[in-house]
Design an enzyme around this catalytic site. Structure first.
Site, PDB file in Angstrom:
ATOM      1  N   SER A 229     -23.045  31.609   1.936  1.00 10.47           N
ATOM      2  CA  SER A 229     -23.529  30.154   1.735  1.00 10.47           C
ATOM      3  C   SER A 229     -25.046  30.063   1.788  1.00 10.47           C
ATOM      4  O   SER A 229     -25.434  29.083   1.234  1.00 10.47           O
ATOM      5  CB  SER A 229     -23.111  29.501   3.150  1.00 10.47           C
ATOM      6  OG  SER A 229     -21.613  29.507   3.127  1.00 10.47           O
TER       7      SER A 229
ATOM      8  N   ARG B 253     -30.902  33.782   6.933  1.00  8.47           N
ATOM      9  CA  ARG B 253     -30.226  32.467   7.378  1.00  8.47           C
ATOM     10  C   ARG B 253     -30.365  32.554   9.122  1.00  8.47           C
ATOM     11  O   ARG B 253     -30.267  31.568   9.753  1.00  8.47           O
ATOM     12  CB  ARG B 253     -28.975  32.459   6.842  1.00  8.47           C
ATOM     13  CG  ARG B 253     -28.035  33.633   7.127  1.00  8.47           C
ATOM     14  CD  ARG B 253     -26.897  33.472   6.610  1.00  8.47           C
ATOM     15  NE  ARG B 253     -25.970  32.308   7.089  1.00  8.47           N
ATOM     16  CZ  ARG B 253     -24.789  32.029   6.606  1.00  8.47           C
ATOM     17  NH1 ARG B 253     -24.246  32.555   5.459  1.00  8.47           N
ATOM     18  NH2 ARG B 253     -24.109  31.040   7.250  1.00  8.47           N
TER      19      ARG B 253
ATOM     20  N   ASP C 172     -28.104  25.548   9.842  1.00 13.54           N
ATOM     21  CA  ASP C 172     -27.313  26.431   9.094  1.00 13.54           C
ATOM     22  C   ASP C 172     -27.642  26.846   7.766  1.00 13.54           C
ATOM     23  O   ASP C 172     -28.486  25.834   7.121  1.00 13.54           O
ATOM     24  CB  ASP C 172     -25.971  25.968   9.372  1.00 13.54           C
ATOM     25  CG  ASP C 172     -24.782  27.082   9.238  1.00 13.54           C
ATOM     26  OD1 ASP C 172     -25.138  28.245   9.482  1.00 13.54           O
ATOM     27  OD2 ASP C 172     -23.658  26.633   9.039  1.00 13.54           O
TER      28      ASP C 172
ATOM     29  N   ASP D 186     -15.212  26.203   5.486  1.00 12.77           N
ATOM     30  CA  ASP D 186     -15.388  27.627   5.504  1.00 12.77           C
ATOM     31  C   ASP D 186     -15.130  27.858   6.782  1.00 12.77           C
ATOM     32  O   ASP D 186     -14.472  29.053   6.961  1.00 12.77           O
ATOM     33  CB  ASP D 186     -16.803  27.603   4.783  1.00 12.77           C
ATOM     34  CG  ASP D 186     -17.159  28.809   5.237  1.00 12.77           C
ATOM     35  OD1 ASP D 186     -17.043  30.052   4.490  1.00 12.77           O
ATOM     36  OD2 ASP D 186     -18.008  29.474   5.932  1.00 12.77           O
ATOM     37  N   LYS D 187     -15.883  27.402   7.769  1.00 10.33           N
ATOM     38  CA  LYS D 187     -16.013  27.904   9.177  1.00 10.33           C
ATOM     39  C   LYS D 187     -14.598  28.204   9.907  1.00 10.33           C
ATOM     40  O   LYS D 187     -14.235  29.226  10.413  1.00 10.33           O
ATOM     41  CB  LYS D 187     -16.805  27.185  10.064  1.00 10.33           C
ATOM     42  CG  LYS D 187     -18.362  27.179   9.568  1.00 10.33           C
ATOM     43  CD  LYS D 187     -19.075  26.478  10.454  1.00 10.33           C
ATOM     44  CE  LYS D 187     -20.563  26.273   9.854  1.00 10.33           C
ATOM     45  NZ  LYS D 187     -21.282  27.591   9.516  1.00 10.33           N
TER      46      LYS D 187
ATOM     47  N   ASP E  33     -18.201  23.401   1.858  1.00 12.43           N
ATOM     48  CA  ASP E  33     -18.181  24.858   2.124  1.00 12.43           C
ATOM     49  C   ASP E  33     -17.004  25.577   2.000  1.00 12.43           C
ATOM     50  O   ASP E  33     -15.984  25.210   2.795  1.00 12.43           O
ATOM     51  CB  ASP E  33     -19.092  25.042   3.350  1.00 12.43           C
ATOM     52  CG  ASP E  33     -19.811  26.357   3.643  1.00 12.43           C
ATOM     53  OD1 ASP E  33     -19.148  27.677   3.124  1.00 12.43           O
ATOM     54  OD2 ASP E  33     -21.079  26.431   3.715  1.00 12.43           O
TER      55      ASP E  33
ATOM     56  N   GLU F 103     -23.019  18.242   3.312  1.00 13.62           N
ATOM     57  CA  GLU F 103     -22.205  19.348   3.703  1.00 13.62           C
ATOM     58  C   GLU F 103     -20.990  19.057   4.668  1.00 13.62           C
ATOM     59  O   GLU F 103     -21.227  18.877   5.632  1.00 13.62           O
ATOM     60  CB  GLU F 103     -22.937  20.694   4.171  1.00 13.62           C
ATOM     61  CG  GLU F 103     -22.008  21.831   4.004  1.00 13.62           C
ATOM     62  CD  GLU F 103     -22.682  22.905   4.835  1.00 13.62           C
ATOM     63  OE1 GLU F 103     -22.235  24.143   4.611  1.00 13.62           O
ATOM     64  OE2 GLU F 103     -23.416  22.612   5.690  1.00 13.62           O
TER      65      GLU F 103
ATOM     66  N   HIS G 218     -15.067  35.769   2.434  1.00  8.22           N
ATOM     67  CA  HIS G 218     -15.286  34.944   1.370  1.00  8.22           C
ATOM     68  C   HIS G 218     -14.816  35.566   0.126  1.00  8.22           C
ATOM     69  O   HIS G 218     -14.635  36.862   0.255  1.00  8.22           O
ATOM     70  CB  HIS G 218     -16.983  34.524   0.987  1.00  8.22           C
ATOM     71  CG  HIS G 218     -17.703  33.927   2.135  1.00  8.22           C
ATOM     72  ND1 HIS G 218     -18.905  34.010   2.061  1.00  8.22           N
ATOM     73  CD2 HIS G 218     -17.053  33.243   3.069  1.00  8.22           C
ATOM     74  CE1 HIS G 218     -19.536  33.350   2.907  1.00  8.22           C
ATOM     75  NE2 HIS G 218     -18.349  32.811   3.814  1.00  8.22           N
TER      76      HIS G 218
ATOM     77  N   HIS H 155     -12.851  31.177   7.999  1.00 10.89           N
ATOM     78  CA  HIS H 155     -13.224  32.172   8.606  1.00 10.89           C
ATOM     79  C   HIS H 155     -12.305  32.375  10.065  1.00 10.89           C
ATOM     80  O   HIS H 155     -11.579  33.564  10.047  1.00 10.89           O
ATOM     81  CB  HIS H 155     -14.406  32.275   9.121  1.00 10.89           C
ATOM     82  CG  HIS H 155     -15.532  32.725   7.991  1.00 10.89           C
ATOM     83  ND1 HIS H 155     -15.547  33.746   7.260  1.00 10.89           N
ATOM     84  CD2 HIS H 155     -16.475  31.712   7.613  1.00 10.89           C
ATOM     85  CE1 HIS H 155     -16.350  33.624   6.239  1.00 10.89           C
ATOM     86  NE2 HIS H 155     -16.944  32.563   6.639  1.00 10.89           N
TER      87      HIS H 155
ATOM     88  N   ASP I 147     -19.565  26.094  -2.568  1.00 12.04           N
ATOM     89  CA  ASP I 147     -20.617  26.885  -2.702  1.00 12.04           C
ATOM     90  C   ASP I 147     -19.965  28.285  -2.916  1.00 12.04           C
ATOM     91  O   ASP I 147     -20.583  28.842  -3.758  1.00 12.04           O
ATOM     92  CB  ASP I 147     -21.538  27.133  -1.346  1.00 12.04           C
ATOM     93  CG  ASP I 147     -20.789  27.217  -0.078  1.00 12.04           C
ATOM     94  OD1 ASP I 147     -19.406  27.109  -0.041  1.00 12.04           O
ATOM     95  OD2 ASP I 147     -21.303  27.298   0.806  1.00 12.04           O
ATOM     96  N   HIS I 148     -18.766  28.709  -2.270  1.00 19.35           N
ATOM     97  CA  HIS I 148     -18.135  29.902  -2.751  1.00 19.35           C
ATOM     98  C   HIS I 148     -16.616  29.922  -2.360  1.00 19.35           C
ATOM     99  O   HIS I 148     -16.128  28.672  -1.755  1.00 19.35           O
ATOM    100  CB  HIS I 148     -18.648  31.130  -2.061  1.00 19.35           C
ATOM    101  CG  HIS I 148     -18.919  30.739  -0.409  1.00 19.35           C
ATOM    102  ND1 HIS I 148     -17.811  31.003   0.328  1.00 19.35           N
ATOM    103  CD2 HIS I 148     -19.806  30.331   0.376  1.00 19.35           C
ATOM    104  CE1 HIS I 148     -17.968  30.569   1.330  1.00 19.35           C
ATOM    105  NE2 HIS I 148     -19.247  30.396   1.478  1.00 19.35           N
TER     106      HIS I 148
ATOM    107  N   THR J   4     -26.465  26.209   4.647  1.00 17.37           N
ATOM    108  CA  THR J   4     -26.369  25.407   3.598  1.00 17.37           C
ATOM    109  C   THR J   4     -27.680  24.213   3.589  1.00 17.37           C
ATOM    110  O   THR J   4     -28.289  23.909   2.899  1.00 17.37           O
ATOM    111  CB  THR J   4     -25.007  24.777   3.320  1.00 17.37           C
ATOM    112  OG1 THR J   4     -24.065  25.800   3.337  1.00 17.37           O
ATOM    113  CG2 THR J   4     -24.874  23.781   1.976  1.00 17.37           C
TER     114      THR J   4
END
Lengths: 472, 472
Positions: free
Chosen positions: B96, B160, B147, B340-341, B47, B335, B434, B344, B382-383, B149
């Protein structure tokens, strides 16, 4: 994309009047080497052309669901960019000098170095190897032809700033003390500045900007680099017409601007990315007050572009020049230089216009490869850059606090009516920093077996050298 | 990387006590379909794992001249991430939820949507197609299994956030009004929250965090999702030992944390990226005063990690569970969620530890593929995300003005003694945005002919579906 009728007519005149008999020397083989099938390499470098910029260009030029020409290339790799540190083994972010040197010579070096290794040793470039082996060679750039990327294929100095016979001795640069490259100066028995080395090089065609560096007098002699040119062996042209009618039997230097070539696009009325405007209350506490984002902008023609020859036209002219009486093949490096320079300036439209120029150049290269099947065409970047595509609106737009970039943003009106927002936020200085991501590499099917899915930048040199049979 | 002896012993006990006769139903073919050679897909999603993060992980974990396991994969592609806009055709940055939906279903949708299209229609996921065709299916994540994904492969809701039977009706989320997904609630005749849909799904194995969502009572009935589980068909485990001894003839749900699984690494004493500290004079004029960069930091074990099962162990357990009496093959999505988290949160060490987890997971997947040759192994993101590797020192360090990022930076001590500096500067909010670059895709040689050098995210679904013979 090219103004072909005008172009073709001028080329026909030039070819008809060419001294074809004196070309044989250029095709001469080295002792002991047999002429092989003609093999060629066209290396296109998008300066700063990382995946954020590739996507920005794709979204703007081809539509979000569209494809760039380079997306259709069958081979793709990721390339690790490597910079030798000064006090430690590595630095994790590069500049265009050390990266071009890695691509040109297969040797990692320090930032700022042009064709020289970490101990200031001169490194043999692929263009030099190719010339020595009887290939024709060309260097084309939308920057000054003395700028780091083109220079690293033709010259050897300790610092990229040493572009002309005056500055090589040191002095002031951007309001700062610059030490120059005194050991490389002709007065000290060296090969001279980048401009001097280009004129003295074996490169058959060099086209770009940078006229001012060839017109700068040597403080010791008062002579400019242009004064030293032997017109019997090297033609210097400064406009499109002279380029088209140049004698293909002579080496060719084209200088189409005093400095870098102007870029094709700009933002509305010359606007670049701007700081979001926050209210007084927000300056007291980030959760309070409000923010006004910069107004959206369009990409429009840059009025300074004028009749600047497009990069694709320079590329086609170089290929035509190099193709005359060419038995062995060619090595051509073409740089779309201002993707990076405009990203430093926080000008996404500027970068996008130069991505369009890279695409048109790639079309010319692929067209050449269709007629010359043993042509390896590679597109890559030298290093990553600051620009990022960020959400419009913010991911957190539903949260009732002002949310904005701490840097500079440009919100581009897209053909489909949506907005693409670009963020520049690496530096408080008026020029953004490079970044350290691995960079993309795209290649045609000739690359199969030579380009693997992951490479170090010096290994791209290896692949090109092997294709030409010139591996050290 | 795995504690193999302990693991193997537990598996042997589990397999020896398994009810092998009742497994036949899982391998049953659909009417009219012939069993083919066993074919499998293992999709590993990092992610936010864009090229900046890949390079950050490579530099830290394998050395700047080293290679990650994924660098050795023979097939590489760039994947365009696409998000359907609300008022315009496209948004240029994704989340996501919509990206996992594209990968899981082959259909582009809007941000926040999980397994539903732009008109709120339920989309059939690849896991559902595979289950219906007699493949075993598994979903593993280091996030809550509810979550975005993992959910997009098993559930269908409009937002989501609708992870449990309470929040699906709406309420407060992060101090903000949340509308929920009332049309999806069981009380309104819908399929229920993500947790409810996971329990009711056909997925054979689902392993991750998110226990709290299965323990949240439905306001209408007072019953939790766990209360509704039929222990005759679905085993729920919450620790490593129970996972290892689970009956492989039953569906398996593993919930190893209340929320997301803790991450493996943190910065020194829990430090994350920090704002450069500028002097008063610099606040008056950017050319004046001075700046103090944050102190360098190390990456160290996160004390909250405890005995959290590694992602690779969960992946191995899932593969073992899915391999029992498996004639057709499997689809497994894993995943590594917190790359990602942690990005952030501006925590590069957090992201790097989860890249290490992805690498270990990839080793398990490639090991499986060696024994099961028709296994397509894909790693992708994913991004893209906010983190950027920036120069240390600045490119402009010689210029005598304070130069610094307008955002947050972390300077990581590297094993070779140098510093790698990471910049986070997309948002004034305490969570980064993102970004919009195309993302990398890595695949094993089974992908040859299915994965091209450039793809749109929905086409990754097509490639996986074709490999399993499940193209819509």
């Amino acid at each position: 994309m090219l103004p072909m009728p005008e172009y073709t007519m001028l080329r026909l005149i030039a070819l008809a009047t060419a001294c074809v008999t004196c070309l044989a020397a250029h095709g001469a083989e080295l002792p002991g080497e047999e002429p092989d099938t003609q093999r060629s390499v066209i290396l296109i470098i998008g300066d700063g052309f990382d995946d954020q910029h590739v996507t920005m260009g794709r979204n703007y030029l081809s539509g979000h669901d569209g494809e760039l020409i380079l997306d259709g290339m069958p081979v793709r790799s990721a390339v690790q960019v490597q910079t030798v540190g000064k006090s430690h083994p590595w630095q994790y972010v590069a500049d265009s000098a050390n990266t071009a040197t890695s691509l040109a010579t297969g040797v990692n070096t320090q930032m700022g170095r042009v064709g020289t290794g970490p101990d200031d040793e001169d490194l043999i470039t692929l263009a030099e190897r190719a010339s020595a082996a009887g290939f024709k060679t060309g260097i084309v750039s939308s920057s000054s032809i003395t700028d780091a990327t083109p220079a690293a294929f033709m010259a050897h100095v300790s610092s990229r700033g040493c572009e002309n016979p005056e500055i090589i001795l040191g002095g002031e640069m951007y309001g700062n003390e610059f030490e120059g490259c005194p050991q490389d100066a002709k007065a000290n028995g060296g090969p001279g500045s980048i401009a001097e080395q280009i004129v003295a090089s074996t490169v058959d065609v060099a086209l770009g900007g940078g006229l001012k560096h060839f017109q700068t007098p040597d403080p010791a002699t008062g002579a400019t680099v242009l004064d030293s040119v032997d017109a019997e062996t090297l033609t210097v042209v400064t406009d499109r017409e002279a380029l088209m009618s140049a004698d293909p039997s002579l080496r060719l230097l084209g200088l189409f601007a005093k400095g870098h070539l102007p870029v094709r696009l700009q933002g509305t009325d010359g606007r670049i990315a701007e700081e979001p405007d926050t209210s007084m209350l927000n300056k007291v506490d980030w959760r309070l007050g409000s923010v006004t984002q910069p107004e959206p902008m369009d990409c429009e023609p840059n009025p300074d572009y004028g009749d600047t020859p497009p990069l694709s036209l320079l590329t086609q002219a170089a290929l035509d020049h190099l193709s005359v009486n060419n038995e062995r093949g060619l090595f051509l490096m073409v740089e779309s230089a201002s993707i990076d320079k405009q990203s430093h300036k926080r000008n996404p439209c500027g970068s996008i216009g130069e991505i369009a120029q890279l695409e048109e150049t790639l079309a010319v290269a692929l067209d050449y490869a269709r007629s010359n099947p043993e042509t390896l065409v590679i597109v890559t970047a030298d290093h990553a850059q600051a620009a990022q595509i960020v959400p419009e609106p913010s991911l957190y737009a539903d949260i009732p606090v002002p949310i904005y970039s701490p840097g500079y943003v440009a919100r581009l009106n897209m053909p489909d009516g949506s907005l693409m927002t670009i963020n520049y936020a690496t530096s408080s200085f008026p020029s953004e920093e490079h970044t350290g991501a691995n960079v993309p590499l795209f290649a045609n099917s000739t690359a199969n077996g030579r380009i693997s899915a992951y490479m170090r930048q010096r290994e791209v040199f290896d692949a090109m050298a092997h294709h030409l049979g010139l591996a050290p």
